[in-house]
Enzyme design. Structure first.
Site, mmCIF file in Angstrom:
data_model
loop_
_atom_site.group_PDB
_atom_site.id
_atom_site.type_symbol
_atom_site.label_atom_id
_atom_site.label_comp_id
_atom_site.label_asym_id
_atom_site.label_seq_id
_atom_site.Cartn_x
_atom_site.Cartn_y
_atom_site.Cartn_z
ATOM 1 N N ASN A 28 0.881 -1.166 0.000
ATOM 2 C CA ASN A 28 0.000 0.000 0.000
ATOM 3 C C ASN A 28 0.918 1.214 0.000
ATOM 4 O O ASN A 28 1.522 1.548 1.018
ATOM 5 C CB ASN A 28 -0.911 0.003 1.225
ATOM 6 C CG ASN A 28 -1.822 1.227 1.256
ATOM 7 O OD1 ASN A 28 -1.432 2.326 0.859
ATOM 8 N ND2 ASN A 28 -3.040 1.046 1.716
ATOM 9 N N GLU A 69 -3.799 1.890 -3.026
ATOM 10 C CA GLU A 69 -3.827 3.333 -2.762
ATOM 11 C C GLU A 69 -2.789 4.077 -3.607
ATOM 12 O O GLU A 69 -2.023 4.900 -3.099
ATOM 13 C CB GLU A 69 -3.635 3.633 -1.275
ATOM 14 C CG GLU A 69 -4.899 3.418 -0.451
ATOM 15 C CD GLU A 69 -4.882 4.210 0.837
ATOM 16 O OE1 GLU A 69 -5.550 5.261 0.884
ATOM 17 O OE2 GLU A 69 -4.217 3.784 1.793
ATOM 18 N N TYR A 76 -7.652 -3.474 -2.268
ATOM 19 C CA TYR A 76 -7.655 -2.482 -1.198
ATOM 20 C C TYR A 76 -9.024 -2.537 -0.544
ATOM 21 O O TYR A 76 -10.023 -2.074 -1.092
ATOM 22 C CB TYR A 76 -7.357 -1.081 -1.737
ATOM 23 C CG TYR A 76 -7.429 -0.026 -0.657
ATOM 24 C CD1 TYR A 76 -6.708 -0.172 0.527
ATOM 25 C CD2 TYR A 76 -8.223 1.100 -0.799
ATOM 26 C CE1 TYR A 76 -6.773 0.785 1.533
ATOM 27 C CE2 TYR A 76 -8.292 2.062 0.193
ATOM 28 C CZ TYR A 76 -7.571 1.894 1.361
ATOM 29 O OH TYR A 76 -7.647 2.829 2.361
ATOM 30 N N ASP A 119 -3.911 -4.767 0.963
ATOM 31 C CA ASP A 119 -4.225 -4.170 2.259
ATOM 32 C C ASP A 119 -5.655 -4.534 2.613
ATOM 33 O O ASP A 119 -6.603 -4.013 2.028
ATOM 34 C CB ASP A 119 -4.045 -2.651 2.169
ATOM 35 C CG ASP A 119 -4.435 -1.934 3.455
ATOM 36 O OD1 ASP A 119 -4.732 -2.613 4.459
ATOM 37 O OD2 ASP A 119 -4.427 -0.686 3.454
ATOM 38 N N ASN A 122 -6.871 -4.136 5.707
ATOM 39 C CA ASN A 122 -7.322 -3.323 6.834
ATOM 40 C C ASN A 122 -7.922 -4.182 7.940
ATOM 41 O O ASN A 122 -8.854 -3.761 8.639
ATOM 42 C CB ASN A 122 -8.332 -2.255 6.373
ATOM 43 C CG ASN A 122 -7.646 -0.967 5.960
ATOM 44 O OD1 ASN A 122 -6.812 -0.438 6.685
ATOM 45 N ND2 ASN A 122 -7.989 -0.473 4.780
ATOM 46 N N ASP A 161 3.233 4.538 5.040
ATOM 47 C CA ASP A 161 2.927 4.082 6.391
ATOM 48 C C ASP A 161 2.800 2.566 6.433
ATOM 49 O O ASP A 161 2.817 1.961 7.507
ATOM 50 C CB ASP A 161 1.680 4.769 6.952
ATOM 51 C CG ASP A 161 0.466 4.656 6.056
ATOM 52 O OD1 ASP A 161 0.601 4.258 4.875
ATOM 53 O OD2 ASP A 161 -0.646 4.988 6.512
ATOM 54 N N HIS A 162 2.696 1.947 5.270
ATOM 55 C CA HIS A 162 2.788 0.495 5.115
ATOM 56 C C HIS A 162 4.195 0.137 4.629
ATOM 57 O O HIS A 162 4.950 0.999 4.194
ATOM 58 C CB HIS A 162 1.776 -0.019 4.093
ATOM 59 C CG HIS A 162 0.355 0.194 4.475
ATOM 60 N ND1 HIS A 162 -0.498 -0.824 4.839
ATOM 61 C CD2 HIS A 162 -0.399 1.338 4.543
ATOM 62 C CE1 HIS A 162 -1.697 -0.338 5.113
ATOM 63 N NE2 HIS A 162 -1.668 0.971 4.938
#
Length: 307
Positions: free
Chosen positions: A8, A36, A135, A194, A196, A295-296
């Site tokens: 991501n 993303e 995603y 991802d 989540n 951030d990933h």
């Protein structure tokens, strides 16, 4: 050997500023899936995807979502939930999308998400594998867990939570269809991306205090349980690292979460059993030359699989 990575990237333009282009050029991956990407076609950085064939569904939500699959060879086939997708060879610079062939019919409840740039799959030309990039929506908390003043977002009465749970139910039906369709074509199936969602206590550093956090709710964890079995899909990284805390794939930008390795494992390779058994190494690239790409972090798996 087949090296497949998933990341991501949290914005392809930001990723390039942090060194994604150098990571891509030096990591030696055969396939890279991205989530993303978050860029309309005319805003993609120059040489955005390096020396790879790119298949990219940007979606129709400005500045959000967007999934891509990068391959060394032009894919043998491409399928997406929407009608249009960018397919471009290295060195090409055209920006027009082209119709993707009809894939598996969408499960009930997914048509409303078809334009969001959340799912894309390709048949590799050089190995009997179908690779997908997903995603999955972040969602939110159910109404009874929402506490004003203790949330970053305004309470919404559980709207985002209910939306995510409906998505999960629909995607479970779609995933089963897609996996079976790949098998009918004589291909293994690999879902990357991802989700989540963190699955077990090993997947969240502070699991005790996060049991009522979005992404680690009992019903979300049960959904992952229902997708995994020795006959359907296998969590490849957990198979390679059965007792490891993590390896985490996401850390907040806030505070000292990254420095303390207080992360979450929410990025996955979920593979059909034969492909999963061929995995010989699985790593998370926390940084590249000391720089976080997102951030990933990329999840990189080596498969000792014909190709």
């Amino acid at each position: 050997m087949l090296r497949i990575a998933s990341l991501n990237i949290n914005g392809i333009r930001a990723g390039h500023r942090r060194g994604f282009d150098d990571w891509l050029a030096t990591r030696g991956c055969d396939v890279v899936t991205l989530q993303e990407v978050r860029a309309p076609l005319d805003k993609l950085p120059e040489n955005a995807f390096g020396d790879y064939h790119v298949t990219y569904d940007p979606g129709q939500l400005a500045g959000r979502n967007g999934v891509a699959v990068l391959t060394r060879e032009r894919p043998a086939a491409v399928r997406t939930w929407d009608a249009e997708v960018l397919v471009r060879a290295p060195g090409e610079d055209h920006l027009h999308t082209e119709p993707a062939p009809d894939g598996v019919p969408l499960a009930r409840g997914l048509a409303r998400h078809a334009h969001e740039g959340r799912y894309l799959e390709v048949d590799l030309a050089d190995a009997p594998v179908t690779v997908a990039s997903l995603y999955l929506p972040k969602g939110g908390l159910p109404a009874h867990l929402q506490r004003p003043g203790r949330m970053r977002e305004e309470p919404d009465g559980g709207v985002r939570y209910e939306w995510k749970m409906r998505f999960l139910a629909a995607f479970a039906r779609q995933l089963s269809r897609t996996r079976r369709a790949a098998a009918a074509r004589g291909r293994e199936f690999l879902l990357t991306g991802d989700l989540n969602l963190a699955h077990t206590r090993l997947d969240v550093a502070a699991w005790r205090r996060n049991q009522q956090s979005e992404g680690f709710l009992p019903e979300e964890r049960a959904w992952i349980d229902s997708q995994l079995s020795p006959r359907t899909l296998v969590d490849v990284v957990r198979r390679v690292h059965p007792e490891t805390e993590g390896p985490y794939t996401w850390w907040s930008w806030l505070g000292q979460a990254y420095a303390r390795d207080a992360g979450w494992r929410i990025d996955y390779h979920l593979a059909t059993p034969r492909l999963a058994r061929s995995a010989v190494a699985a790593e998370v690239d926390r940084d590249h030359r000391g720089e976080r790409l997102s951030d990933h972090a990329p999840v990189v798996v080596d498969y000792d699989f014909p190709g």
